[in-house]
Design an enzyme around this catalytic site. Structure first.
Site, PDB file in Angstrom:
ATOM      1  N   GLY A  10       0.828  -1.213   0.000  1.00 18.22           N
ATOM      2  CA  GLY A  10       0.000   0.000   0.000  1.00 18.22           C
ATOM      3  C   GLY A  10       0.858   1.257   0.000  1.00 18.22           C
ATOM      4  O   GLY A  10       0.632   2.186  -0.769  1.00 18.22           O
ATOM      5  N   GLU A  31      13.410  -2.196  12.941  1.00 17.00           N
ATOM      6  CA  GLU A  31      12.691  -1.007  13.399  1.00 17.00           C
ATOM      7  C   GLU A  31      13.034  -0.843  14.865  1.00 17.00           C
ATOM      8  O   GLU A  31      12.428  -1.462  15.732  1.00 17.00           O
ATOM      9  CB  GLU A  31      11.182  -1.157  13.177  1.00 17.00           C
ATOM     10  CG  GLU A  31      10.793  -0.907  11.745  1.00 17.00           C
ATOM     11  CD  GLU A  31       9.358  -0.380  11.587  1.00 17.00           C
ATOM     12  OE1 GLU A  31       8.773   0.144  12.549  1.00 17.00           O
ATOM     13  OE2 GLU A  31       8.832  -0.513  10.472  1.00 17.00           O
ATOM     14  N   ASP A  60       8.788   5.743   7.531  1.00 18.66           N
ATOM     15  CA  ASP A  60       8.162   5.234   8.740  1.00 18.66           C
ATOM     16  C   ASP A  60       7.031   6.176   9.109  1.00 18.66           C
ATOM     17  O   ASP A  60       7.172   7.399   8.998  1.00 18.66           O
ATOM     18  CB  ASP A  60       9.188   5.141   9.873  1.00 18.66           C
ATOM     19  CG  ASP A  60       8.736   4.164  10.941  1.00 18.66           C
ATOM     20  OD1 ASP A  60       8.260   3.068  10.588  1.00 18.66           O
ATOM     21  OD2 ASP A  60       8.818   4.502  12.136  1.00 18.66           O
ATOM     22  N   TYR A 138      -4.566   1.738   9.623  1.00 20.32           N
ATOM     23  CA  TYR A 138      -5.560   2.514  10.366  1.00 20.32           C
ATOM     24  C   TYR A 138      -6.512   3.304   9.460  1.00 20.32           C
ATOM     25  O   TYR A 138      -7.377   4.017   9.966  1.00 20.32           O
ATOM     26  CB  TYR A 138      -4.848   3.490  11.320  1.00 20.32           C
ATOM     27  CG  TYR A 138      -4.021   2.791  12.376  1.00 20.32           C
ATOM     28  CD1 TYR A 138      -4.588   2.364  13.567  1.00 20.32           C
ATOM     29  CD2 TYR A 138      -2.664   2.551  12.184  1.00 20.32           C
ATOM     30  CE1 TYR A 138      -3.835   1.719  14.544  1.00 20.32           C
ATOM     31  CE2 TYR A 138      -1.894   1.909  13.147  1.00 20.32           C
ATOM     32  CZ  TYR A 138      -2.491   1.496  14.320  1.00 20.32           C
ATOM     33  OH  TYR A 138      -1.741   0.853  15.279  1.00 20.32           O
ATOM     34  N   ARG A 163       1.833  10.933   4.145  1.00 22.78           N
ATOM     35  CA  ARG A 163       2.811  10.390   3.187  1.00 22.78           C
ATOM     36  C   ARG A 163       2.796  11.170   1.888  1.00 22.78           C
ATOM     37  O   ARG A 163       3.845  11.400   1.289  1.00 22.78           O
ATOM     38  CB  ARG A 163       2.524   8.900   2.932  1.00 22.78           C
ATOM     39  CG  ARG A 163       3.563   8.192   2.097  1.00 22.78           C
ATOM     40  CD  ARG A 163       3.376   6.692   2.132  1.00 22.78           C
ATOM     41  NE  ARG A 163       3.429   6.190   3.489  1.00 22.78           N
ATOM     42  CZ  ARG A 163       2.343   5.796   4.179  1.00 22.78           C
ATOM     43  NH1 ARG A 163       1.156   5.765   3.617  1.00 22.78           N
ATOM     44  NH2 ARG A 163       2.456   5.395   5.423  1.00 22.78           N
TER      45      ARG A 163
HETATM   46  P1  IMP Z   1       5.161   1.640   9.553  1.00 22.99           P
HETATM   47  O1  IMP Z   1       5.464   2.978   9.020  1.00 22.99           O
HETATM   48  O2  IMP Z   1       5.214   0.616   8.481  1.00 22.99           O
HETATM   49  O3  IMP Z   1       5.981   1.298  10.765  1.00 22.99           O
HETATM   50  O4  IMP Z   1       3.655   1.681   9.977  1.00 22.99           O
HETATM   51  C1  IMP Z   1       3.205   1.742  11.289  1.00 22.99           C
HETATM   52  C2  IMP Z   1       1.787   1.259  11.365  1.00 22.99           C
HETATM   53  O5  IMP Z   1       0.937   2.310  10.936  1.00 22.99           O
HETATM   54  C3  IMP Z   1       1.473   0.047  10.497  1.00 22.99           C
HETATM   55  O6  IMP Z   1       0.582  -0.773  11.182  1.00 22.99           O
HETATM   56  C4  IMP Z   1       0.823   0.646   9.271  1.00 22.99           C
HETATM   57  O7  IMP Z   1      -0.134  -0.226   8.727  1.00 22.99           O
HETATM   58  C5  IMP Z   1       0.170   1.880   9.837  1.00 22.99           C
HETATM   59  N1  IMP Z   1       0.172   2.933   8.831  1.00 22.99           N
HETATM   60  C6  IMP Z   1       1.239   3.533   8.271  1.00 22.99           C
HETATM   61  N2  IMP Z   1       0.856   4.403   7.349  1.00 22.99           N
HETATM   62  C7  IMP Z   1      -0.484   4.366   7.313  1.00 22.99           C
HETATM   63  C8  IMP Z   1      -1.456   5.022   6.516  1.00 22.99           C
HETATM   64  O8  IMP Z   1      -1.166   5.803   5.622  1.00 22.99           O
HETATM   65  N3  IMP Z   1      -2.730   4.703   6.789  1.00 22.99           N
HETATM   66  C9  IMP Z   1      -3.106   3.823   7.748  1.00 22.99           C
HETATM   67  N4  IMP Z   1      -2.236   3.159   8.487  1.00 22.99           N
HETATM   68  C10 IMP Z   1      -0.932   3.432   8.272  1.00 22.99           C
END
Ligand code: IMP
Length: 177
Positions: A10, A31, A60, A138, A163
């Site tokens: 995604g 991480e 991240d 989320y 993002r």
């Molecule tokens: P990470 O950046 O991959 O460590 O993401 C941290 C957590 O936040 C993970 O469970 C991702 O699925 C969630 N997350 C990161 N970016 C998004 C987003 O754009 N939308 C919803 N959830 C997100």
């Protein structure tokens, strides 16, 4: 060619939509447990840089809920894996203050260059129920206005998201240098 080191398709699709030429590299990195997303990204970049000699980016993100004092924040991945969106909705059940924001930190490095970092945020609310089936993580419980991020396609989400903003700054930097 820039390599985006991530296991999250995604995220990759969102990034490719903005940056164009981009290749997903699912090689993983540690991480680290840290207080800020920046530290996680800086540590991750160093680790990945030691493995690949090429232009690489990592990203991240986390969701910070005001009435939970910023929880889950840097622990967003762990919380999503353990209690998930239903768990967050449960924690928020009797809370009136629904404010939350997402933060994204993009890190980029290429051979001979000091790492650079770009940030973006989107402010919104945690809804009372999950809605929508697009996006990931989320997205179904994070609302901007009366629409959850999971009710937006990539183009719409990128226009307002954490993002989308950090990647737009990265793209501008790539163009300007
Ligand atoms: P990470 O950046 O991959 O460590 O993401 C941290 C957590 O936040 C993970 O469970 C991702 O699925 C969630 N997350 C990161 N970016 C998004 C987003 O754009 N939308 C919803 N959830 C997100």
């Amino acid at each position: 060619m820039i390599y985006f080191v991530t296991s999250n398709l995604g995220k990759f699709e969102e990034a490719r939509y903005i940056l164009g030429e981009l290749e997903m590299k699912n090689i993983g990195y540690t991480e680290v447990q840290a207080d800020t997303l920046e530290e996680v990204v800086q540590f991750g970049l160093r680790e990945v840089q030691a493995k690949i000699t090429a232009p690489i980016m990592i990203e991240d993100a986390g969701v910070f809920i005001t009435s939970l004092n910023g929880f889950p924040g840097v622990y967003s991945a762990y919380v999503q894996r353990t209690i998930g969106n239903d768990g967050i909705l449960g924690l928020m059940q009797n809370r009136v203050d629904r404010r939350a924001f997402f933060r994204s930190v993009v890190g980029y490095v290429e051979p001979g260059l000091e790492p650079v970092i770009f940030r973006g945020e989107v402010h919104g609310t945690i809804g009372f129920k999950a809605c929508g089936s697009m996006g990931f993580g989320y997205d179904p419980i994070f609302y901007v206005g009366n629409k959850s991020l999971a009710e937006m396609n990539i183009a719409e989400k990128n226009m307002i998201s954490h993002r989308g903003k950090s990647l737009a700054l990265f793209k501008q930097w790539l163009t300007d240098r």
